[in-house]
Design a protein around this motif. Structure first.
Motif, mmCIF file in Angstrom:
data_model
loop_
_atom_site.group_PDB
_atom_site.id
_atom_site.type_symbol
_atom_site.label_atom_id
_atom_site.label_comp_id
_atom_site.label_asym_id
_atom_site.label_seq_id
_atom_site.Cartn_x
_atom_site.Cartn_y
_atom_site.Cartn_z
ATOM 1 N N UNK A 175 0.853 -1.199 0.000
ATOM 2 C CA UNK A 175 0.000 0.000 0.000
ATOM 3 C C UNK A 175 0.885 1.244 0.000
ATOM 4 N N UNK A 176 1.921 1.220 0.843
ATOM 5 C CA UNK A 176 2.832 2.379 0.898
ATOM 6 C C UNK A 176 3.484 2.615 -0.467
ATOM 7 N N UNK A 181 2.679 6.374 -6.064
ATOM 8 C CA UNK A 181 2.155 6.703 -7.383
ATOM 9 C C UNK A 181 3.129 6.501 -8.520
ATOM 10 N N UNK A 182 4.267 5.807 -8.225
ATOM 11 C CA UNK A 182 5.225 5.544 -9.319
ATOM 12 C C UNK A 182 4.802 4.231 -9.984
ATOM 13 N N UNK A 183 4.157 4.317 -11.168
ATOM 14 C CA UNK A 183 3.632 3.089 -11.819
ATOM 15 C C UNK A 183 4.427 2.847 -13.085
ATOM 16 N N UNK A 184 4.501 1.639 -13.606
ATOM 17 C CA UNK A 184 3.888 0.410 -13.063
ATOM 18 C C UNK A 184 4.655 -0.097 -11.839
ATOM 19 N N UNK A 185 4.029 -0.994 -11.123
ATOM 20 C CA UNK A 185 4.668 -1.626 -9.952
ATOM 21 C C UNK A 185 4.818 -3.105 -10.244
ATOM 22 N N UNK A 186 6.004 -3.619 -9.968
ATOM 23 C CA UNK A 186 6.201 -5.086 -9.939
ATOM 24 C C UNK A 186 7.076 -5.340 -8.724
ATOM 25 N N UNK A 294 -8.194 3.945 -2.852
ATOM 26 C CA UNK A 294 -7.751 4.488 -1.559
ATOM 27 C C UNK A 294 -6.278 4.869 -1.610
ATOM 28 N N UNK A 295 -5.511 4.199 -2.485
ATOM 29 C CA UNK A 295 -4.079 4.534 -2.582
ATOM 30 C C UNK A 295 -3.815 5.474 -3.740
ATOM 31 N N UNK A 296 -4.891 6.079 -4.269
ATOM 32 C CA UNK A 296 -4.714 7.132 -5.269
ATOM 33 C C UNK A 296 -4.502 6.617 -6.671
ATOM 34 N N UNK A 297 -4.883 5.344 -6.938
ATOM 35 C CA UNK A 297 -4.708 4.810 -8.296
ATOM 36 C C UNK A 297 -6.090 4.670 -8.934
ATOM 37 N N UNK A 298 -6.243 5.178 -10.154
ATOM 38 C CA UNK A 298 -7.534 5.146 -10.837
ATOM 39 C C UNK A 298 -7.799 3.752 -11.406
ATOM 40 N N UNK A 299 -8.825 3.021 -10.853
ATOM 41 C CA UNK A 299 -9.107 1.652 -11.328
ATOM 42 C C UNK A 299 -9.618 1.610 -12.763
ATOM 43 N N UNK A 300 -10.027 2.812 -13.289
ATOM 44 C CA UNK A 300 -10.444 2.850 -14.705
ATOM 45 C C UNK A 300 -9.207 2.775 -15.604
#
Ligand SMILES: CNC(=O)COc1cccc(Nc2cc(Cl)ccn2)c1
Length: 338
Positions: A175-176, A181-186, A294-300
């Motif tokens: 979550x942290x 907000x640095x995407x993508x995440x792996x 909730x973690x500021x990522x747009x699910x759309x």
């Protein structure tokens, strides 16, 4: 003259009878020493008539050198014998196996952790760590676990105070990471987690988990299945088959549990897999849209999958250890097997 003859004969016999260097030395002292018999004879020289002294003295010297030679030869012979004896006793059999040096051993947990990390690092994942004492926001709310959810009650969670807990999973680390907000995440988040469970053969209040999280555009359930199938194959062997059974977690939708074919019997069923042929390895699912939001990522715009695997569970399975407590008792006899 006769006396000298007797001393010589007696000395020769005693030398011949001496079977070690000490006894031989005793004979030397007894005959030639300061108080020796032959020395005594030499001292009695003053009683001998002056014209007979030279012959007498020569005689004594002859006897003395004969005895000294005999002593010397006997000494050499005994030294040689002693050396021979030592050589026989102290022989080193170089063909004997060497003494094994005690070396350190990696703990089964460490071996399992390094194996899982190697697999996901190989897939381009980052290893991220985070605090073990966590805000209940990151351990529960941010994971869509509502205030009155049973997982939050004190039967299962160690509370420091109303806002602070010992984390029950390593999801807070993810979550942290999402908040940044640095995407993508792996990423994978290994670490210690705490459950206020009963301690028994398969539960410990403190154990280790590894969670994985992938967030990107167009991530689908098949990405999840493909990734976790490959993980299972690398961990349990290329012939391992996997199956996904529908399940529920508040933080993923849809959720699943993944079983692997028993690596002992290949799926036929044995004591190890309790006749099922399958062994449950982990839980997983598509990250719940509320968790993203909730973690500021747009699910759309973004989607992702996550999974969680118990490290001890992997170690216990891989090394066929049937009691988790063995992992924590620090018994050298157990640990040095790995
Ligand atoms: C031993 N662990 C289990 O049985 C189940 O663990 C799981 C299962 C599914 C997901 C996750 N973690 C996760 C993390 C975030 Cl940030 C969002 C969504 N999910 C952990």
């Amino acid at each position: 003259k006769e006396k000298l003859q007797k001393i010589k004969e007696e000395a020769m016999n005693r030398i011949a009878a001496s079977d070690d260097l000490t006894k031989l030395n005793d004979v030397r002292v007894a005959v030639l020493g300061k108080k020796g018999e032959l020395t005594a004879v030499l001292k009695s020289m003053k009683d001998v008539l002056p014209e007979e002294r030279p012959a007498f003295g020569q005689l004594v010297n002859e006897v003395r050198s004969e005895i000294e030679d005999k002593l010397e030869n006997a000494k050499k012979a005994l030294e040689a014998k002693e050396l021979e004896l030592r050589l026989q006793n102290e022989v080193i059999d170089v063909t004997l196996p060497a003494k094994k040096n005690k070396v350190g051993h990696r703990h089964p947990n460490t071996i399992a952790l390094e194996e899982v990390e190697r697999i996901f690092i190989g897939m381009g994942y980052e290893v991220v760590e985070g605090p073990e004492v966590e805000l209940d926001y990151y351990n529960f709310e941010a994971l869509n676990i509502p205030a009155n959810h049973p997982a939050k009650d004190e039967q299962d969670t160690f509370y420091i105070n109303n806002e602070i807990v010992l984390r029950t999973q390593t999801s807070p680390v993810q979550v942290r990471e999402m908040e940044k907000g640095k995407l993508p995440i792996r990423m994978i988040a290994p670490g210690r987690v705490f459950r206020a469970d009963e301690v028994d053969a398969t539960h410990s209040p403190s154990f280790h988990q590894i969670e994985g999280l992938v967030i990107d555009k167009h991530i689908t359930f098949s990405d999840l299945k493909g990734t976790l199938e490959e993980f299972a194959r690398e961990l349990f062997g290329p012939d391992t088959k996997v199956k996904f059974r529908p399940h529920h977690f508040p933080f993923t939708e849809p959720s699943a549990e993944m079983d692997v074919t028993c690596f002992k019997c290949g799926g036929k069923g044995c004591r190890f897999c309790k006749g099922e042929g399958w062994i449950e390895i982990l839980g997983c699912g598509m990250v719940h849209p509320r968790v993203l939001r909730m973690s500021g990522i747009d699910p759309e715009e973004y989607s992702g999958f996550a999974f969680g695997v118990g490290l001890e569970r992997i170690a216990l399975l891989k090394y066929e250890i049937d009691d988790m407590r063995l992992l924590y008792e620090n018994d050298d006899r157990f640990l040095k097997q790995f």
